[in-house]
Write a protein that holds these residues in place. Structure first.
Motif, PDB file in Angstrom:
ATOM      1  N   GLU A   1      33.583  44.450  29.763  1.00  0.00           N
ATOM      2  CA  GLU A   1      33.060  42.431  30.535  1.00  0.00           C
ATOM      3  C   GLU A   1      31.244  42.630  31.148  1.00  0.00           C
ATOM      4  O   GLU A   1      31.070  43.327  31.572  1.00  0.00           O
ATOM      5  CB  GLU A   1      34.154  42.029  31.724  1.00  0.00           C
ATOM      6  N   LYS A   2      30.841  41.607  31.286  1.00  0.00           N
ATOM      7  CA  LYS A   2      30.081  41.257  32.039  1.00  0.00           C
ATOM      8  C   LYS A   2      30.069  40.462  33.640  1.00  0.00           C
ATOM      9  O   LYS A   2      30.861  39.625  33.607  1.00  0.00           O
ATOM     10  CB  LYS A   2      28.994  40.329  31.122  1.00  0.00           C
TER      11      LYS A   2
ATOM     12  N   TRP B   1      37.699  40.269  45.788  1.00  0.00           N
ATOM     13  CA  TRP B   1      35.368  40.773  45.243  1.00  0.00           C
ATOM     14  C   TRP B   1      35.250  39.294  44.684  1.00  0.00           C
ATOM     15  O   TRP B   1      33.821  38.978  44.432  1.00  0.00           O
ATOM     16  CB  TRP B   1      35.566  41.199  44.321  1.00  0.00           C
TER      17      TRP B   1
ATOM     18  N   ASP C   1      47.092  48.548  34.659  1.00  0.00           N
ATOM     19  CA  ASP C   1      46.893  47.333  36.105  1.00  0.00           C
ATOM     20  C   ASP C   1      47.519  47.522  36.982  1.00  0.00           C
ATOM     21  O   ASP C   1      48.969  47.973  36.601  1.00  0.00           O
ATOM     22  CB  ASP C   1      46.790  45.863  35.315  1.00  0.00           C
TER      23      ASP C   1
ATOM     24  N   HIS D   1      40.391  36.813  32.806  1.00  0.00           N
ATOM     25  CA  HIS D   1      40.175  36.656  31.624  1.00  0.00           C
ATOM     26  C   HIS D   1      40.391  37.376  30.685  1.00  0.00           C
ATOM     27  O   HIS D   1      40.429  37.523  29.715  1.00  0.00           O
ATOM     28  CB  HIS D   1      38.195  36.705  32.049  1.00  0.00           C
TER      29      HIS D   1
ATOM     30  N   GLY E   1      30.400  42.441  27.156  1.00  0.00           N
ATOM     31  CA  GLY E   1      30.929  40.618  26.928  1.00  0.00           C
ATOM     32  C   GLY E   1      30.542  39.660  26.998  1.00  0.00           C
ATOM     33  O   GLY E   1      31.077  38.546  28.238  1.00  0.00           O
TER      34      GLY E   1
ATOM     35  N   HIS F   1      33.691  48.480  37.118  1.00  0.00           N
ATOM     36  CA  HIS F   1      32.977  48.652  36.050  1.00  0.00           C
ATOM     37  C   HIS F   1      32.364  49.831  35.495  1.00  0.00           C
ATOM     38  O   HIS F   1      32.834  50.911  34.429  1.00  0.00           O
ATOM     39  CB  HIS F   1      32.095  46.933  35.084  1.00  0.00           C
TER      40      HIS F   1
ATOM     41  N   HIS G   1      26.306  34.232  30.900  1.00  0.00           N
ATOM     42  CA  HIS G   1      25.864  33.664  29.215  1.00  0.00           C
ATOM     43  C   HIS G   1      24.683  33.225  29.902  1.00  0.00           C
ATOM     44  O   HIS G   1      23.910  33.437  28.467  1.00  0.00           O
ATOM     45  CB  HIS G   1      26.955  33.020  29.607  1.00  0.00           C
TER      46      HIS G   1
ATOM     47  N   ASN H   1      27.448  36.055  37.827  1.00  0.00           N
ATOM     48  CA  ASN H   1      28.765  36.549  37.003  1.00  0.00           C
ATOM     49  C   ASN H   1      29.052  34.641  36.246  1.00  0.00           C
ATOM     50  O   ASN H   1      29.524  34.303  35.210  1.00  0.00           O
ATOM     51  CB  ASN H   1      29.229  36.250  38.081  1.00  0.00           C
TER      52      ASN H   1
ATOM     53  N   ARG I   1      40.665  33.512  44.703  1.00  0.00           N
ATOM     54  CA  ARG I   1      42.063  34.624  43.993  1.00  0.00           C
ATOM     55  C   ARG I   1      41.655  35.889  43.620  1.00  0.00           C
ATOM     56  O   ARG I   1      43.067  36.982  43.500  1.00  0.00           O
ATOM     57  CB  ARG I   1      41.920  33.842  42.566  1.00  0.00           C
TER      58      ARG I   1
ATOM     59  N   HIS J   1      45.432  39.817  34.251  1.00  0.00           N
ATOM     60  CA  HIS J   1      45.595  38.758  34.887  1.00  0.00           C
ATOM     61  C   HIS J   1      44.383  38.004  34.785  1.00  0.00           C
ATOM     62  O   HIS J   1      45.190  36.579  34.880  1.00  0.00           O
ATOM     63  CB  HIS J   1      45.845  39.043  36.402  1.00  0.00           C
TER      64      HIS J   1
ATOM     65  N   GLN K   1      30.023  36.796  24.353  1.00  0.00           N
ATOM     66  CA  GLN K   1      30.291  36.596  23.202  1.00  0.00           C
ATOM     67  C   GLN K   1      29.221  35.447  23.506  1.00  0.00           C
ATOM     68  O   GLN K   1      29.079  35.205  21.908  1.00  0.00           O
ATOM     69  CB  GLN K   1      31.508  35.434  24.158  1.00  0.00           C
TER      70      GLN K   1
HETATM   71  N1  LIG Z   1      33.396  37.302  29.145  1.00  0.00           N
HETATM   72  C1  LIG Z   1      33.500  36.005  29.967  1.00  0.00           C
HETATM   73  O1  LIG Z   1      33.218  34.523  29.814  1.00  0.00           O
HETATM   74  C2  LIG Z   1      34.152  36.052  31.074  1.00  0.00           C
HETATM   75  C3  LIG Z   1      34.568  35.311  31.985  1.00  0.00           C
HETATM   76  C4  LIG Z   1      35.353  35.530  33.588  1.00  0.00           C
HETATM   77  C5  LIG Z   1      35.218  36.515  33.232  1.00  0.00           C
HETATM   78  N2  LIG Z   1      34.546  37.330  33.121  1.00  0.00           N
HETATM   79  C6  LIG Z   1      34.477  38.660  33.710  1.00  0.00           C
HETATM   80  O2  LIG Z   1      35.770  39.677  33.578  1.00  0.00           O
HETATM   81  C7  LIG Z   1      36.148  40.440  35.100  1.00  0.00           C
HETATM   82  C8  LIG Z   1      37.881  40.226  35.699  1.00  0.00           C
HETATM   83  O3  LIG Z   1      37.161  39.323  35.961  1.00  0.00           O
HETATM   84  P1  LIG Z   1      38.551  37.678  35.721  1.00  0.00           P
HETATM   85  O4  LIG Z   1      37.790  36.934  36.524  1.00  0.00           O
HETATM   86  O5  LIG Z   1      39.559  37.818  34.987  1.00  0.00           O
HETATM   87  O6  LIG Z   1      38.461  39.503  37.651  1.00  0.00           O
HETATM   88  P2  LIG Z   1      40.357  38.799  37.992  1.00  0.00           P
HETATM   89  O7  LIG Z   1      39.636  39.444  39.544  1.00  0.00           O
HETATM   90  O8  LIG Z   1      40.841  37.482  37.884  1.00  0.00           O
HETATM   91  O9  LIG Z   1      40.869  39.524  37.167  1.00  0.00           O
HETATM   92  C9  LIG Z   1      41.029  41.550  37.431  1.00  0.00           C
HETATM   93  C10 LIG Z   1      42.224  41.556  36.505  1.00  0.00           C
HETATM   94  O10 LIG Z   1      41.375  43.297  36.906  1.00  0.00           O
HETATM   95  C11 LIG Z   1      43.075  44.015  37.177  1.00  0.00           C
HETATM   96  N3  LIG Z   1      42.598  45.232  38.136  1.00  0.00           N
HETATM   97  C12 LIG Z   1      41.770  45.438  39.583  1.00  0.00           C
HETATM   98  N4  LIG Z   1      41.156  46.477  39.825  1.00  0.00           N
HETATM   99  C13 LIG Z   1      41.275  46.872  38.386  1.00  0.00           C
HETATM  100  C14 LIG Z   1      41.527  48.410  38.392  1.00  0.00           C
HETATM  101  N5  LIG Z   1      40.977  49.183  39.208  1.00  0.00           N
HETATM  102  N6  LIG Z   1      42.129  49.277  36.532  1.00  0.00           N
HETATM  103  C15 LIG Z   1      42.722  47.822  36.237  1.00  0.00           C
HETATM  104  N7  LIG Z   1      43.211  47.263  35.609  1.00  0.00           N
HETATM  105  C16 LIG Z   1      42.428  46.456  37.682  1.00  0.00           C
HETATM  106  C17 LIG Z   1      43.602  42.965  38.037  1.00  0.00           C
HETATM  107  O11 LIG Z   1      44.623  42.987  39.108  1.00  0.00           O
HETATM  108  C18 LIG Z   1      43.902  42.179  37.691  1.00  0.00           C
HETATM  109  O12 LIG Z   1      44.066  41.842  36.692  1.00  0.00           O
HETATM  110  C19 LIG Z   1      35.149  40.503  35.873  1.00  0.00           C
HETATM  111  O13 LIG Z   1      33.819  41.420  35.268  1.00  0.00           O
HETATM  112  C20 LIG Z   1      34.587  38.868  34.675  1.00  0.00           C
HETATM  113  O14 LIG Z   1      32.615  39.359  34.876  1.00  0.00           O
HETATM  114  C21 LIG Z   1      33.870  37.499  31.928  1.00  0.00           C
END
Ligand SMILES: NC(=O)c1ccc[n+]([C@@H]2O[C@H](COP(=O)([O-])OP(=O)(O)OC[C@H]3O[C@@H](n4cnc5c(N)ncnc54)[C@H](O)[C@@H]3O)[C@@H](O)[C@H]2O)c1
Length: 361
Positions: free
Chosen positions: A85-86, A157, A32, A13, A112, A68, A179, A175, A154, A11, A114
């Motif tokens: 992911e990071k 956590w 998910d 990233h 992750g 993670h 980067h 977080n 949102r 949902h 990037q």
């Molecule tokens: N590389 C980047 O630039 C970047 C950018 C944003 C977020 N992230 C990373 O991505 C990860 C997610 O961040 P986000 O902001 O999208 O989080 P979020 O909480 O907005 O979304 C997390 C998603 O994971 C799902 N979820 C929760 N528990 C789960 C489980 N046990 N199994 C499967 N799905 C599950 C949720 O329903 C949701 O769809 C984090 O590690 C964040 O640091 C990386």
């Protein structure tokens, strides 16, 4: 045969990973607990159930930080390679644990970050290593972001140091602006777990969260470089983060979100490789190195560990903060935080050392 890819967490990233999975392989399933609407592949409420029902080659894990390690272990033990992911882990103990699982299973883990796959980052790293900017005097990173109540609301956590006793460490440095520190460590050639001599933290918050949202952190690497990270989520407006290399013969600025490199001779915008495509290429030929292996996130994890163990962030006094907007749009602006960040970055100094107004008791 096309690579069979599953994505856990779609949902937030994760939506970008769903697109990439279709571009670089076959998206075969999604895990998910909140099933997405209108998706043409099987959806499972957990990765466990997905792996029991589906043959996969690669699992992308884009879930809350505290999930993670268990999800990564599950995927690796099921024989998949992973894009995690990071920040990959929330503590050194978790990092060491997952390192062992990776070694035991012999699978690959790309992290992750990037910006590590950006030609701009890699060109600057080569220039620094070759002495192209003269003697290295330090590296700093500035991040001036604006995050609203909706961002922190949102997910349970968001903005937490721990959740139900488990480390999360979702702060500005570890977080949203992770980067910055990771790229600065790469530029110094100090990505490994043994490349860090010390980490000094100076953490503050204006928002009603557990974690820091306005911080300076100074990392001293084993090779002796000072890396100063100065970031906020309480800027007056959002701007691009920058990593600045201070050399005796000039300065370079990397904007890792736009892959732009400002050098003494001029500015250029370069391309960026895909971490997922690179992982797929590495699976086919192990001679192709990963842009960000799990081991290459060890130095960054030392920073996460220092922040995890640091005292709670100090609350920025009301007199230094202005609130704007309502409901999900409400956000804090720390007065003049942009110029204090620039000054900290120029002087490689912590906010407390330059007496930023919110640091005075
Ligand atoms: N590389 C980047 O630039 C970047 C950018 C944003 C977020 N992230 C990373 O991505 C990860 C997610 O961040 P986000 O902001 O999208 O989080 P979020 O909480 O907005 O979304 C997390 C998603 O994971 C799902 N979820 C929760 N528990 C789960 C489980 N046990 N199994 C499967 N799905 C599950 C949720 O329903 C949701 O769809 C984090 O590690 C964040 O640091 C990386």
């Amino acid at each position: 045969m096309s690579t069979r890819i599953a994505v856990a967490g779609v949902h937030g990233h994760g939506a970008t990973h769903v697109r990439d999975a279709r571009q670089y392989g076959d998206l075969v399933a999604i895990a998910d607990p909140r099933p997405p609407a209108d998706i043409d592949v099987p959806v499972y409420p957990s990765l466990d159930e997905l792996l029991a029902a589906t043959e996969v080659d690669v699992v992308v894990i884009c879930t809350p930080i505290q999930t993670h390690v268990p999800l990564a272990e599950m995927a690796l033990r099921a024989g998949a390679d992973i894009l995690l992911e990071k920040p990959p882990t929330a503590s050194m103990a978790e990092f060491e644990y997952l390192s062992k699982v990776i070694e035991e299973t012999g699978r690959a883990c790309q992290v992750g970050f990037q910006a590590q796959a950006s030609a701009a980052t890699l060109q600057l790293a080569r220039l620094v290593a070759d002495g192209g900017l003269g003697e290295l005097r330090g590296i700093s990173a500035t991040g001036k972001w604006l995050r609203k109540a909706g961002y922190f609301d949102r997910a349970p956590w968001a903005g937490r140091r721990t959740l139900n006793g488990v480390a999360v460490v979702d702060g500005a440095v570890t977080n949203p602006l992770a980067h910055s520190a990771a790229a600065a460590l790469l530029l110094d050639g100090s990505t490994g777990v043994d490349d860090i001599r010390s980490v000094e933290t100076d953490l503050f918050r204006a928002n009603d969260i557990e974690s820091d949202d306005t911080s300076t952190v100074r990392i001293t690497t084993t090779r002796g470089t000072s890396i100063l990270i100065a970031v906020t989520l309480c800027a007056a407006e959002q701007s691009e983060p920058a990593v600045i290399v201070h050399g005796s013969e000039g300065r370079a600025v990397l904007n890792y979100t736009t892959d732009t490199l400002e050098l003494p001779g001029g500015t250029q915008t370069l391309g960026r490789a895909s971490l997922l495509e690179n992982l797929i290429q590495h699976r086919a030929d192990s001679a192709v190195p990963l842009y960000c292996s799990f081991a290459a996130s060890g130095g960054f994890t030392r920073v996460v560990e220092a922040i995890r163990l640091a005292d709670e962030p100090a609350v920025i006094p009301d007199a230094c903060v202005q609130w704007e907007g309502d409901g999900a749009e409400r956000h804090a602006i720390v007065h003049d935080v942009e110029s204090w960040i620039d000054r900290a970055a120029d002087e490689l100094a912590l906010f407390s050392e330059i007496s930023a107004p919110w640091t005075k008791a």
